[in-house]
Design a protein around this motif. Structure first.
Motif, mmCIF file in Angstrom:
data_model
loop_
_atom_site.group_PDB
_atom_site.id
_atom_site.type_symbol
_atom_site.label_atom_id
_atom_site.label_comp_id
_atom_site.label_asym_id
_atom_site.label_seq_id
_atom_site.Cartn_x
_atom_site.Cartn_y
_atom_site.Cartn_z
ATOM 1 N N ASP A 67 -11.100 -2.789 -6.462
ATOM 2 C CA ASP A 67 -9.952 -3.828 -6.698
ATOM 3 C C ASP A 67 -8.600 -3.056 -7.396
ATOM 4 O O ASP A 67 -7.739 -3.259 -7.167
ATOM 5 N N ILE A 68 -8.991 -2.082 -8.262
ATOM 6 C CA ILE A 68 -8.089 -1.094 -8.517
ATOM 7 C C ILE A 68 -7.108 -0.502 -7.394
ATOM 8 O O ILE A 68 -5.980 -0.317 -7.618
ATOM 9 N N ASP A 69 -8.190 0.116 -6.439
ATOM 10 C CA ASP A 69 -7.460 0.768 -5.263
ATOM 11 C C ASP A 69 -6.581 -0.239 -4.784
ATOM 12 O O ASP A 69 -5.280 0.415 -4.108
ATOM 13 N N LYS A 70 -6.653 -1.639 -4.512
ATOM 14 C CA LYS A 70 -5.916 -2.700 -3.960
ATOM 15 C C LYS A 70 -4.800 -2.803 -4.710
ATOM 16 O O LYS A 70 -3.741 -2.978 -4.042
ATOM 17 N N ILE A 71 -5.009 -2.941 -5.988
ATOM 18 C CA ILE A 71 -3.881 -2.888 -6.778
ATOM 19 C C ILE A 71 -2.833 -1.763 -6.786
ATOM 20 O O ILE A 71 -1.477 -1.892 -6.503
ATOM 21 N N ASP A 72 -3.284 -0.449 -6.623
ATOM 22 C CA ASP A 72 -2.501 0.553 -6.707
ATOM 23 C C ASP A 72 -1.648 0.420 -5.193
ATOM 24 O O ASP A 72 -0.673 0.539 -5.400
ATOM 25 N N LYS A 73 -2.449 0.118 -4.174
ATOM 26 C CA LYS A 73 -1.689 0.116 -2.897
ATOM 27 C C LYS A 73 -0.588 -0.993 -3.193
ATOM 28 O O LYS A 73 0.532 -0.853 -2.544
ATOM 29 N N LEU A 74 -0.886 -2.370 -3.427
ATOM 30 C CA LEU A 74 -0.053 -3.188 -3.922
ATOM 31 C C LEU A 74 1.284 -2.772 -4.697
ATOM 32 O O LEU A 74 2.506 -3.061 -4.112
ATOM 33 N N LEU A 75 0.941 -1.981 -5.484
ATOM 34 C CA LEU A 75 2.014 -1.568 -6.602
ATOM 35 C C LEU A 75 2.976 -0.339 -5.926
ATOM 36 O O LEU A 75 4.245 -0.457 -6.045
ATOM 37 N N LEU A 76 2.394 0.229 -4.985
ATOM 38 C CA LEU A 76 2.964 1.327 -4.259
ATOM 39 C C LEU A 76 3.990 0.836 -3.170
ATOM 40 O O LEU A 76 5.278 1.448 -2.952
ATOM 41 N N LYS A 77 3.985 -0.370 -2.631
ATOM 42 C CA LYS A 77 4.486 -0.932 -1.973
ATOM 43 C C LYS A 77 6.014 -1.682 -2.543
ATOM 44 O O LYS A 77 6.786 -1.897 -1.551
ATOM 45 N N VAL A 78 6.000 -1.853 -3.667
ATOM 46 C CA VAL A 78 6.973 -2.420 -4.146
ATOM 47 C C VAL A 78 7.967 -1.477 -4.449
ATOM 48 O O VAL A 78 7.997 -0.440 -4.818
#
Length: 65
Positions: free
Chosen positions: A54-65
Motif C-alpha cells: 500500500d505504501i508503494d501504491k501511495i508513493d506512485k499516486l504522490l509522484l503523479k501529482v
C-alpha cells in the motif's frame, strides 16, 4: 489525500505485546510449541507485506501529482 487518510486508518492498529516483544522467529515458536505465536507471526508478516504494498501504491499516486 483521501488514499492517505484511508491508509492511516487501515494500519493504525496496536500490535499485541507478546508479538511485539517476541523474537518473531517461527522456528523458535514452533520449538517452544507456541502455535498461537506462530499464527500471530504469520499474520504480522502478512500485515507488513500489505502495508508495504500500500505504501508503494501511495508513493506512485504522490509522484503523479
Amino acid at each position: 489525500m483521501e488514499a492517505l487518510e484511508e491508509y492511516i486508518k487501515k494500519y493504525s492498529i496496536d500490535i499485541p505485546y507478546y508479538l511485539e516483544y517476541s523474537d518473531k522467529s517461527i522456528k523458535i515458536a514452533l520449538d517452544n510449541n507456541d502455535i498461537n505465536l506462530v499464527k500471530s507471526i504469520i499474520a504480522y508478516n502478512n500485515y507488513l507485506k500489505r502495508m508495504e504494498n500500500d505504501i508503494d501504491k501511495i508513493d506512485k499516486l504522490l509522484l503523479k501529482v
